[in-house]
Structure formats: C-alpha cells, structure tokens
Design a protein around this motif. Sequence first.
Motif, PDB file in Angstrom:
ATOM      1  N   HIS A 142      14.996  22.039  15.618  1.00  7.36           N
ATOM      2  CA  HIS A 142      14.155  21.322  14.656  1.00  7.36           C
ATOM      3  C   HIS A 142      12.680  21.378  15.044  1.00  7.36           C
ATOM      4  O   HIS A 142      12.324  21.116  16.185  1.00  7.36           O
ATOM      5  CB  HIS A 142      14.549  19.839  14.586  1.00  7.36           C
ATOM      6  CG  HIS A 142      15.863  19.599  13.934  1.00  7.36           C
ATOM      7  ND1 HIS A 142      16.096  19.877  12.608  1.00  7.36           N
ATOM      8  CD2 HIS A 142      17.026  19.101  14.424  1.00  7.36           C
ATOM      9  CE1 HIS A 142      17.346  19.562  12.309  1.00  7.36           C
ATOM     10  NE2 HIS A 142      17.938  19.091  13.391  1.00  7.36           N
TER      11      HIS A 142
ATOM     12  N   ASP B 284       9.695  19.434  13.614  1.00 11.09           N
ATOM     13  CA  ASP B 284       9.328  18.355  12.675  1.00 11.09           C
ATOM     14  C   ASP B 284       7.887  17.930  12.888  1.00 11.09           C
ATOM     15  O   ASP B 284       7.520  17.480  13.969  1.00 11.09           O
ATOM     16  CB  ASP B 284      10.243  17.131  12.890  1.00 11.09           C
ATOM     17  CG  ASP B 284      11.681  17.405  12.465  1.00 11.09           C
ATOM     18  OD1 ASP B 284      11.929  18.484  11.913  1.00 11.09           O
ATOM     19  OD2 ASP B 284      12.532  16.531  12.698  1.00 11.09           O
TER      20      ASP B 284
ATOM     21  N   ASP C 111      11.084  21.471   9.190  1.00 17.79           N
ATOM     22  CA  ASP C 111      11.252  20.436   8.172  1.00 17.79           C
ATOM     23  C   ASP C 111      10.051  20.552   7.249  1.00 17.79           C
ATOM     24  O   ASP C 111       8.959  20.122   7.591  1.00 17.79           O
ATOM     25  CB  ASP C 111      11.295  19.073   8.850  1.00 17.79           C
ATOM     26  CG  ASP C 111      12.090  18.100   8.025  1.00 17.79           C
ATOM     27  OD1 ASP C 111      12.002  18.178   6.787  1.00 17.79           O
ATOM     28  OD2 ASP C 111      12.803  17.279   8.617  1.00 17.79           O
TER      29      ASP C 111
ATOM     30  N   HIS D  68      21.961  24.206  16.646  1.00 24.91           N
ATOM     31  CA  HIS D  68      21.043  23.328  17.386  1.00 24.91           C
ATOM     32  C   HIS D  68      21.576  23.077  18.796  1.00 24.91           C
ATOM     33  O   HIS D  68      22.765  22.806  18.977  1.00 24.91           O
ATOM     34  CB  HIS D  68      20.908  21.977  16.683  1.00 24.91           C
ATOM     35  CG  HIS D  68      20.313  22.085  15.313  1.00 24.91           C
ATOM     36  ND1 HIS D  68      18.955  22.057  15.093  1.00 24.91           N
ATOM     37  CD2 HIS D  68      20.896  22.233  14.082  1.00 24.91           C
ATOM     38  CE1 HIS D  68      18.720  22.169  13.791  1.00 24.91           C
ATOM     39  NE2 HIS D  68      19.875  22.290  13.154  1.00 24.91           N
TER      40      HIS D  68
ATOM     41  N   SER E  44      16.891  20.298  20.301  1.00 25.03           N
ATOM     42  CA  SER E  44      16.700  19.468  19.104  1.00 25.03           C
ATOM     43  C   SER E  44      17.085  18.042  19.481  1.00 25.03           C
ATOM     44  O   SER E  44      18.003  17.840  20.296  1.00 25.03           O
ATOM     45  CB  SER E  44      17.615  19.926  17.959  1.00 25.03           C
ATOM     46  OG  SER E  44      17.217  21.190  17.481  1.00 25.03           O
TER      47      SER E  44
END
Length: 270
Positions: free
Chosen positions: A39, A41, A82, A8, A12
């Motif tokens: 990420h 999300d 995620d 990451h 992120s």
Amino acid sequence: MYYDSHIHSTYSADGLSTLGDYTAAVDSGRISGIGFAEHLDMMPECGSYGWLDGWLDPMAYMAEVKALKDKGYEFYAGCEIDYNKKAQQDVLDHLEKFQYDFTICSIHMIDGCSISDREYIPAIHDIDKLKYLIRRYYEEFRHSLEVDAFDVIGHVGVFKRYLGDAYYKRESLLRLVKEAEYEIARLSAKSGKIIEVNTSGLYSPHGETLPGKAFLELYHSFGGRNVCAGSDAHSCEDAGRGMKEAHKLLKETGFRYIMPPWDRENPVKL
Ligand SMILES: [Zn+2]
Ligand SMILES: [Zn+2]
C-alpha cells in the motif's frame, strides 16, 4: 503457470506475512511468481498512511525483494496506490523518487469514506448516498486513467465486494453501475492499462472476481487485451488463491494471454 500480481507483505500496514514467508507459496508449486503490491497511501484517512512513504523505507523493501530474486524467486516490487485526484501530485512525487517494478492504481476511499471494507458500504441504507459514492468512484476512476505512471487498474468495482444481496436487489443501482461500467470499459481499453482480475471478490459476499465477467466482456469487446490476476493476499496461505478460477474466466471471455505488469514485453499464455 500462475503469477499472482497483487500480494501484501508486512511492508503494508495490514500485511501479516513477511516477504520471506511467501517463498513457501512458490516452493510448494502453488504459484510461479509474485508481484508485491504494498500500500502506498498519501491520504491521512487511508489505513497505510505514512507507512511506505514514512518510517518504512521503500529502498529497503526493494532491496529485500531483490535479495529473494537473486536466490531464484520470481518476485517483483510493486505498490498499490490509493488513488484520489487530490493526492495525485504527492503520489507522482513519490514515484519520481522510487522506481517500483510496477504500480497498481486502486480506489478505496471516496470523500473520506471507505468503499472497500466490510463495515462501511453495507451499512449504508440511504440509496442516494450509495449512488453518490458510486458515481464519485467512477469519476476518480476516469481521472486515474489519465495518469501515465499507473500500470494496472486494481479491483474494478471494489465497492461491490461486501455489498452482497443489498446490491443485486436494487434495480436503479444496477442500472447506474451498468452504464458507468460501459463507459469505463471503453476508456480502460483505450488507455492501454492492464486490468487486474482481483480474486478476493470470490471469497466475499459478492462471490465474483473484481471485475467480473460482464465487465471483462465489455473491455474485450472494446479491444482491451491487457489483463493480469491477483489474489490480494495479506498472508502467505492466501497467495495464489483463485488464480485457477481467474484464468478459466479469462479464457472463457476470449483472452489468450496474461500481461505481467513488470514485463509487458513477454505476455504469458493462458
Ligand atoms: Zn485494494
Ligand atoms: Zn491490495
């Protein structure tokens, strides 16, 4: 030759080093290449919600990775999704718009509860609640295996990361996990997806990679051969952490190649 396929950067929300900072890990000879896994999300309860899909531009992220690639660095622009079935369509819509070099499907949240951070899961003393969350984890896992857009399965059994002794002392919990993992290993092998050996578990109370030897042996016994290794580093100093141990474990378990998620045509010999 170590490829770290789970890193990451500041793309992120919890990343501490910039993409450029990571060139030092390659320059030092610690690793040969990096797969960035920022990420993605789609649920408000997640830490990077609205980050890569909102005010950060995925095109800018991919362009910055490409600029470093043009300078000779083996860098790839991926994302760590995620996963939860309820957010699946939003994820697929996003992946339709943006073509990342690879995707990792990870499960961090179950019914609004984090199962991967250091605070939540160890604080649960209600065994039934813990078992419920773990059952739900494997249920989401099974759903994710049916999604073609995901290349890699991230940190199998992530709920163990901070459980430590509390986990090993509970016989019924161990049994539940053992049975679930047997089925998941079989389905994972059948899915053709790449199993990531996430080395962050080595540096947590769990003290083992995620997944560990037992799951990898099962996966291998069911014919699964697609594996990669990632440190889950959030800062440059941790890039490549545990790669040597992960490769050793994979070799001992009978694997011969690492499958780079961005180039399945060219497996790398272990
Ligand atoms: Zn993760
Ligand atoms: Zn991660």
